[in-house]
Each structure stands twice: as C-alpha cells, then as structure tokens.
Design a protein around this motif. Structure first.
Motif, PDB file in Angstrom:
ATOM      1  N   THR A  82       3.860  -0.727   8.049  1.00 14.95           N
ATOM      2  CA  THR A  82       3.262  -0.213   6.823  1.00 14.95           C
ATOM      3  C   THR A  82       2.411  -1.298   6.170  1.00 14.95           C
ATOM      4  O   THR A  82       2.488  -2.476   6.529  1.00 14.95           O
ATOM      5  N   GLU A  83       1.626  -0.890   5.180  1.00  9.90           N
ATOM      6  CA  GLU A  83       0.799  -1.860   4.463  1.00  9.90           C
ATOM      7  C   GLU A  83       1.671  -2.896   3.756  1.00  9.90           C
ATOM      8  O   GLU A  83       1.335  -4.078   3.704  1.00  9.90           O
ATOM      9  N   GLU A  84       2.816  -2.459   3.263  1.00 10.81           N
ATOM     10  CA  GLU A  84       3.739  -3.381   2.592  1.00 10.81           C
ATOM     11  C   GLU A  84       4.223  -4.474   3.539  1.00 10.81           C
ATOM     12  O   GLU A  84       4.260  -5.661   3.182  1.00 10.81           O
ATOM     13  N   LEU A  85       4.588  -4.086   4.776  1.00  9.61           N
ATOM     14  CA  LEU A  85       5.011  -5.080   5.760  1.00  9.61           C
ATOM     15  C   LEU A  85       3.872  -6.015   6.132  1.00  9.61           C
ATOM     16  O   LEU A  85       4.064  -7.224   6.310  1.00  9.61           O
ATOM     17  N   VAL A  87       1.352  -6.925   4.235  1.00  7.53           N
ATOM     18  CA  VAL A  87       1.145  -7.872   3.134  1.00  7.53           C
ATOM     19  C   VAL A  87       2.148  -9.018   3.234  1.00  7.53           C
ATOM     20  O   VAL A  87       1.794 -10.195   3.080  1.00  7.53           O
ATOM     21  N   TYR A  88       3.400  -8.680   3.518  1.00  7.42           N
ATOM     22  CA  TYR A  88       4.438  -9.704   3.674  1.00  7.42           C
ATOM     23  C   TYR A  88       4.058 -10.683   4.791  1.00  7.42           C
ATOM     24  O   TYR A  88       4.166 -11.914   4.639  1.00  7.42           O
ATOM     25  N   LYS A 191       4.573   7.348   4.213  1.00  6.54           N
ATOM     26  CA  LYS A 191       3.963   6.020   4.166  1.00  6.54           C
ATOM     27  C   LYS A 191       3.037   5.861   5.363  1.00  6.54           C
ATOM     28  O   LYS A 191       3.475   6.033   6.509  1.00  6.54           O
TER      29      LYS A 191
END
Length: 371
Positions: A82-85, A87-88, A191
């Motif tokens: 996902t985009e969240e992963l 970014v991390y 997501k």
C-alpha cells in the motif's frame, strides 16, 4: 552549447547498514562516500561553470536506484504494498543514506543541474503519487513539488535524447514487466495496492527469505547456472530454493487474488523466456536499433551486466551495470566484481556521443570501461 547526461542505474539503496535495531542483511549498497564524490565531480569544476556559463548536466537515474523490495517491515516482506507501506520504506531509505540524499540536493541546487528518475522494477513504489512527491521534495533544493530541478517519470518506460533512447530494461523480461497503464490496483480491502510482477514477488518471498542462509543469493547471475551447480555442490538448499520458487509461481500466476493481476499471456511468456539458458538484453536492444533508423544508441540497466558494444553499422548498445557486488557465473564475465559504471552522454550540435565509463574516485575520477 553542449549538454551532458550522466546515466546511472541499479544502485539499490535500501534502509542502511543498521535498521530496526540490527545489522541489515538486505542493504547491498556500500559506496555512499564514492557516490557523493561522483555527484560533486559532475556538478563542479569543468562541469560547474564553463566559458559560456554554467554547464548543462542532467543526472539520469535509470531505475532501481532506490530498492523498496529490500526494505523489511518488522523483519517481514509484504507483497500487498500500500501507499502507507511505501512511505514507511522510503523514509527508511532516506534515513539509511543521509549523505547521498544531501549530495543529490546539493547537485540539484546548482545552476543548470537537473535530476531525472525513470522507474525500474525495484522502485515501482514511485507509482504512488505520495512517493513521487516525497522524493522530489527531498531532492529539490527548496523542497518544491512540482520541481523544475527534479522529475520522476511514471507515465512511460523510456526517454529519448537526440538519437539516444534510455530504458531501464525490465519491460523486455516478462517476469519483471510493470503495467504503466494500471500500476495500482483498487480492489484490496478498500486500499490501493501496487500491481507488482512475478519477479517482485520472487524477490520479496523467496530471495529475501533465503538470503539469511545464503547471503550471495541475490547477487548471482545467471540464476539457471547457479541452480545447476547448486544441485551438485549444495543440493538441499538448491532444492528448497527451486521448490519454494515453484510454489510461489503457481500461487501467484494461477490462483486469483485481489492483491495482484496475472495474465495467461504474460505467464506463457515467462515460461518461454525461462527456457533460454543465457539471457541478457542485447538481442532486444539490437531489435530496437534495427526498427528505428533515427536511433543510434540504446542504453539499458537492469541486468547488472555492464556493456558497451558498437556494431559494424556504427550503432551502439550500452548497459550501465550496477553499483553493487555481483557474482557472475557466465563464462564471458566470470567472477566477482564491483564496477561503479555509468553512461557518459555528450550532446553537441544535435548529435550525441555515448560511452560507458567507470568511476574510480577523486584522484582518478573516471575512465572508459573495458568490456
């Protein structure tokens, strides 16, 4: 006035030597200081100001510079990205290589210096808008987005300059093909997830899992020779590697999942290409040169095999190699090597002259690469 293009690829910057409180076995890039010297050299001195003003130098990053596939999250590698992963993982890479990030920002801050980034198969996370914005702001001298100094190309797989065409090269291998028309899937738990090819699953779920047992696993080319030799000298590990690869190939290519898309035509092409014993991209490069009379030079990365070949008709194929360690089992280039290679392109009066060069450092900066 002339223009200079410096083309690098396959540097594979991951999360740094130490990550998540322990030594990071998935960091393959060891040349932070050398790379900073490299960027400094091509933005100052004779490449800083010339008799006609600032020299036009474009740093062209031809894919796999940032290696999102090699950043673990709590020791694991998730295939539903996902985009969240992403970014991390990007923050981990930025934090793992602060000198390189600062050096790129300094490069872009100087007059007539620009950074262009073309996506490869290890940095497909750049398809997410938030990732493109974050890295652009990181390298832009004023933190701007959009930026006149930093461009990340996500809508095509090639760029052309005056008879020179640059591809990362993964699009010519079915196992690594990215879908530029539909790079992100919208149907997984509300997501969006990255639409990754089988080759990325192979890295995430097989290579990264077994790397702790054989730390050279991701550095060996060609993998077919490695398997044949491994069956003789390291049979149990090699069998585990083959069985795990077969399991994930069947699971990801023939069983439906909302995390990914797999087409039978692509699966058939993967199987066809895997029957070729020694495979590189020279045939594909030559085919492109033959199809377009205006095309003089093709530049690829991806294979980690540096090459500068000029054909009898004057046309040229360059592969920019890698800035990571390689163990080559192809008898044409057998052995271990660090090359730090890059393509040097000089454009003057609408004509480009290209060659593969090798970086040696501050005292003897670079010279022509010998195949």
């Amino acid at each position: 006035m002339e223009k200079i293009k410096i083309v690098i690829s396959d540097c594979h910057l991951s999360a740094g030597r130490v990550f998540e409180g322990r030594l990071n076995a998935h960091e393959d890039f060891k040349f932070d200081d050398e790379m900073c010297d490299f960027f400094h050299y091509f933005s100052t001195g004779q490449y800083g100001d010339g008799p006609d003003g600032p020299v036009d130098v474009e740093l062209f990053i031809n894919g796999d510079f940032l290696d999102f596939l090699n950043v673990p999250i709590d020791g694991e590698f998730e295939e539903a990205i996902t985009e969240e992963l992403s970014v991390y993982k990007l923050e981990a890479i930025i934090g793992g290589h602060p000198k390189v990030m600062a050096s790129l920002r300094r490069f872009a801050s100087l007059p007539k210096k620009k950074i262009t980034y073309l996506i490869g198969n290890h940095d497909a996370d750049l398809f997410f808008p938030a990732i493109r914005e974050r890295i652009t702001r990181e390298w832009d001298p004023e933190g701007k987005f959009p930026s006149e100094k930093v461009e990340v190309i996500a809508d095509r797989d090639r760029v052309r300059y005056e008879g020179v065409e640059i591809h990362h090269g993964n699009q010519f291998e079915a196992v690594h093909v990215l879908n530029f028309e539909k790079p992100i899937l919208q149907s997984f738990l509300d997501k969006p997830v990255l639409n990754i090819p089988w080759g990325s699953v192979y890295v995430l779920k097989i290579v990264n899992r077994l790397k702790g047992e054989r730390d050279y696993l991701d550095k060996v080319r060609p993998i077919k020779i490695f398997v044949l030799l491994g069956l003789l000298v390291d049979p149990w590990f090699t069998l585990k590697f083959v069985l795990l690869s077969s399991y994930y190939f069947i699971r990801t290519r023939f069983i439906y999942s909302p995390k990914r898309r797999s087409r039978l035509t692509v699966t058939a092409e993967i199987i066809k290409q895997e029957t070729e014993f020694l495979q590189d991209l020279e045939k594909q490069a030559r085919r492109l040169l033959d199809q377009d009379k205006s095309l003089q030079t093709i530049i690829f990365g991806h294979t980690h095999k540096p090459m500068d070949k000029v054909y009898p008709d004057g046309k040229q194929y360059i592969n920019t190699g890698t800035w990571t360690k390689m163990i080559n089992l192809d008898w044409r280039n057998i052995g271990q090597q660090y090359c730090l290679t890059f393509a040097f392109v000089r454009i003057r009066n609408g004509k480009a002259r290209c060659e593969l060069r090798q970086w040696f450092g501050e005292h003897s900066p670079h010279k022509t690469f010998q195949n």
